[in-house]
Design an enzyme around this catalytic site. Structure first.
Site, PDB file in Angstrom:
ATOM      1  N   CYS A   1      23.829   5.520  28.421  1.00 36.00           N
ATOM      2  CA  CYS A   1      24.321   4.639  27.383  1.00 36.00           C
ATOM      3  C   CYS A   1      23.287   4.657  26.007  1.00 36.00           C
ATOM      4  O   CYS A   1      22.334   3.845  26.034  1.00 36.00           O
ATOM      5  CB  CYS A   1      24.553   2.997  27.869  1.00 36.00           C
ATOM      6  SG  CYS A   1      25.299   2.064  26.429  1.00 36.00           S
TER       7      CYS A   1
ATOM      8  N   CYS B   1      23.199   1.312  24.258  1.00 37.77           N
ATOM      9  CA  CYS B   1      22.203   0.289  25.032  1.00 37.77           C
ATOM     10  C   CYS B   1      20.640   0.806  24.558  1.00 37.77           C
ATOM     11  O   CYS B   1      19.960  -0.314  24.451  1.00 37.77           O
ATOM     12  CB  CYS B   1      22.288   0.358  26.299  1.00 37.77           C
ATOM     13  SG  CYS B   1      24.411   0.330  26.998  1.00 37.77           S
ATOM     14  N   ASP B   2      20.446   1.878  24.955  1.00 37.11           N
ATOM     15  CA  ASP B   2      19.127   2.439  24.933  1.00 37.11           C
ATOM     16  C   ASP B   2      18.495   3.162  23.608  1.00 37.11           C
ATOM     17  O   ASP B   2      17.308   3.221  23.863  1.00 37.11           O
ATOM     18  CB  ASP B   2      18.799   3.057  26.168  1.00 37.11           C
ATOM     19  CG  ASP B   2      19.139   2.224  27.397  1.00 37.11           C
ATOM     20  OD1 ASP B   2      18.985   0.964  27.236  1.00 37.11           O
ATOM     21  OD2 ASP B   2      19.958   2.724  28.427  1.00 37.11           O
TER      22      ASP B   2
END
Ligand code: NDP
Length: 314
Positions: free
Chosen positions: A138, A141-142
């Site tokens: 992701c 997300c990261d």
């Protein structure tokens, strides 16, 4: 009813952000929800490290910790949270049957499906070993953890293209690893990728190994036409080769798209079966964020509450 059978007003299947948010709302509305957590209690967030984009956590939090707090909040209002997974369903009648762990039968007036999705992985040993330590499925997300660094992303669909352009804003260099001589992504997305100067697309290229002891330090790739190998100097490796919604047990009962995402009526969480609602990643292939899953989880509890009220079920 036999000991193996039980009736509930509101059954929630799955325990990610969607399931827990549905549980918080349903419990506060006195629907006395029973939740079965599924095979991965807490869902996909339990496999991530830090979460920095969920509103209300100004310093960020760890994914597993956040899900533990979701659980405690759902429990505080009386959600009956249980171990077990839904192994099959029967949505023929007005009351819905769900079999837990292949033996226990639950009948429910309303069912909230929050079974989520699972990222697909390449299947390399090094990819799994470094998952959460430089390997991620992701970018949204990261990606932030890799700002001003070099990263690689594998995949050639709309997700990979979108994530590559997202990463290109944060990272100095993005390698996009594409296994064929063309991308599957829409022409508009391909155009955007090709016109982003710090993205280098490696066509006909496959990943051999993610290199690193504790965190990612490089990625070995091979050109599948020439056999030529190359080591990419990256600290992050993103896998964007698609997701699989965890909806196999609902096939034949619920309307789904060709990948298996449950189709909900626009602006609601209603499925084609009355009293069965779907929320979170099981029905969302576009946004897939914890906060959007939580939002649809809330919607499904409100939809279930109205459904029960309309039928005078107390
Ligand atoms: P897709 O299934 O569309 O694409 C997966 C990609 O991963 C393909 O390019 C495929 O390669 C590649 N791939 C699969 N397995 C491997 C492997 N083992 N090694 C290397 N590459 C592999 O998934 P997406 O997540 O990209 O998209 C899912 C759906 O969601 C699509 O319908 C998409 O259009 C939609 N979507 C729409 C968005 C939007 O409209 N903004 C944003 C994101 C997704 P190959 O092409 O060779 O098969």
């Amino acid at each position: 009813m036999s000991e193996k059978s039980e009736h509930v007003k509101c059954l929630i299947i799955g325990s990610g952000p969607a399931g827990y948010t549905a549980a918080i709302y349903a419990a506060r509305a006195d629907l006395k929800p029973v939740m079965y957590q599924g095979l991965q209690p807490g869902g996909q967030l339990t496999t991530t490290t830090e979460v920095e984009n969920f509103p209300g956590y100004p310093q960020g939090t760890m994914g597993p910790q956040m899900m533990e707090e979701f659980r405690q909040q759902a429990e505080r209002f009386g959600t009956d949270i249980r171990w077990g997974y839904a192994s099959s369903v029967d949505f023929k009648g007005p009351v819905h049957k769900v079999i837990i762990d292949e033996e226990k039968e639950i009948t429910a007036d309303t069912v909230i499906i929050a079974t989520g999705a699972s990222a697909k992985w390449l299947g390399l040993e090094s990819e799994q070993r470094l998952n959460g330590f430089g390997v991620s499925a992701c970018a949204v997300c990261d990606g932030y953890f890799f700002r001003n660094q070099h990263v690689a992303i594998v995949g050639a669909g709309d997700t990979a293209a979108e994530e590559a352009t997202y990463l290109a804003k944060l990272c100095t260099k993005v390698y996009m690893i594409v296994r064929r001589d063309e991308m599957r992504a829409s022409k508009a997305m391909q155009h955007r990728v090709m016109n982003t100067p710090n993205i280098e697309v490696l066509f006909n290229t496959e990943t051999k190994e993610v290199v690193g002891e504790k965190t990612v330090s490089a990625v070995k790739v091979v050109n599948n036409l020439s056999g030529e190998e190359r080591v990419l100097d990256v600290t992050g490796f993103f896998v964007a080769i698609g997701h699989q919604p965890n909806t196999a047990i609902f096939k034949g009962w619920l309307d789904m798209d060709k990948t298996g995402y449950i189709i909900t009526k626009p602006g609601s969480t209603k499925t084609n079966i009355e009293g069965v609602f779907a929320c979170g990643d099981a029905q969302d292939k576009i946004y897939r964020q914890a906060v959007t899953a939580a939002g649809t989880g809330c919607m499904s509890a409100l939809d279930a509450e109205r459904y029960l009220a309309d039928r005078g079920i107390h």
